[in-house]
Motif scaffolding. Structure first.
Motif: not given
Length: 330
Positions: A41-48, A247-265
């Motif tokens: 879901x986060x990837x779908x949002x970030x990738x447009x 996310x399956x094709x770019x797992x590390x980049x997907x993980x970074x997108x998730x981190x970008x959306x983690x407001x709690x840190x």
């Protein structure tokens, strides 16, 4: 020429504004906090992907005090992520949830035990203390124990259930012999705490024949009578599955997108990368279509709860292919 360019720019801005104005708003309530479990879901949002589908999507993180069925009943979301045991139990209690798509094909749930407890097989649980999550996550466990003939009220012939918080402390501090873990999360927290894999034994619900469907997408039944809502959900599911594929094709980049959306840190890059790799194993091969045989198995498992089954009768109308059928026409 200058006036022409200014006019063209103004027209483009107006068109962009109109597109934004006409974007269909969708709010999704997640089952848990921001993490790679929800990367699609986060990837779908970030990738447009949502924007390209004409959607304006709001993603609401969950947490220990947030129950997706309550959120959607209160009008706080259009669609929620929930596990089928929780959704079916809610449905039987009067919350008319319907599964419209199933991104997760496999279950990631398991019990992780210390080898020094002497546990080598499920029958060895007898007399032991097992950590269990509640708030809907206990249902598959209770059904499993019932099938093993083990009471969950303690004693030498049953198991003592420790109401587990959302951490792995009971295992690390030896308050429990086994704890609930997910293949993509808590198991790795145990490893990161310094426990060696060879000192653990795991029992995957999939391997024990008691797996139930996990992260699915649910809406309120009445909404599916509106063709416009069905179309909006079809756009949402299609874009979301595109996010999971990415996310399956770019797992590390997907993980970074998730981190970008983690407001709690609170999340770490290493843990999210590991989680993403494991989550991808659960979504692989899914186009969002629910496997009704897997849904039927989930129902059968939940009804084998002995004197206290999770659901008392087979549900009717608890899942619908109307959305995924429309996705396939797009």
């Amino acid at each position: 020429m200058k006036k022409f360019l200014m006019a063209a720019a103004a027209t483009a801005a107006l068109m962009a504004g109109s597109a934004a104005a006409y974007a269909e708003a969708v709010t999704i309530q997640l089952k848990w906090v921001t993490q790679a479990q929800f990367a699609g879901y986060y990837v779908a949002q970030a990738q447009g992907f949502y924007k390209d589908a004409g959607l304006d999507v709001t993603i609401k993180p969950g947490g220990p005090d947030i129950a997706p069925p309550q959120v959607i009943m209160g009008g706080g979301a259009d669609v929620v992520v929930d596990w089928m045991p929780s959704a079916l139990a809610s449905r039987e209690k009067g919350v008319p949830l319907v599964n419209i798509a199933q991104p997760f094909k496999r279950s990631g749930m398991m019990l992780t035990c210390r080898k020094d407890t002497g546990i080598t097989k499920p029958e060895d649980f007898k007399g032991k203390t097992l950590g269990v999550w509640f708030s809907g996550n206990e249902y598959p466990f209770l059904s499993w124990m019932s099938q093993l003939g083990l009471k969950t009220t303690g004693g030498p012939d049953g198991v003592t259930v420790l109401k587990q918080g959302f951490n792995v402390d009971p295992l690390l501090q030896k308050q429990a012999d086994c704890i609930s873990t997910m293949t993509y999360n808590e198991y790795w927290q145990v490893i990161e705490a310094g426990v060696k894999p060879e000192d653990l034994i795991v029992f995957k619900y999939e391997d024990q024949g008691v797996a139930t469907l996990e992260d699915g997408l649910y809406v309120l039944e009445a909404k599916l009578k509106d063709p416009a809502f069905v179309t909006t959900m079809a756009k949402f599911v299609k874009a979301s599955m595109k996010g999971w594929d990415w996310a399956r094709e770019h797992p590390d980049d997907a993980a970074k997108i998730v981190l970008d959306n983690d407001a709690t840190g609170a999340q770490t890059e290493g843990h999210q990368k590991t989680m993403m790799q494991e989550i991808n194993k659960l979504t692989e091969g899914s186009d969002g279509t629910l496997d009704t045989a897997a849904a039927d198995r989930t129902v059968d498992t939940l009804m084998k709860g002995g004197s206290d089954p999770v659901i008392s009768k087979k549900p009717e109308g608890a899942w619908s292919a109307v959305v995924t059928d429309e996705v396939k026409k797009m």
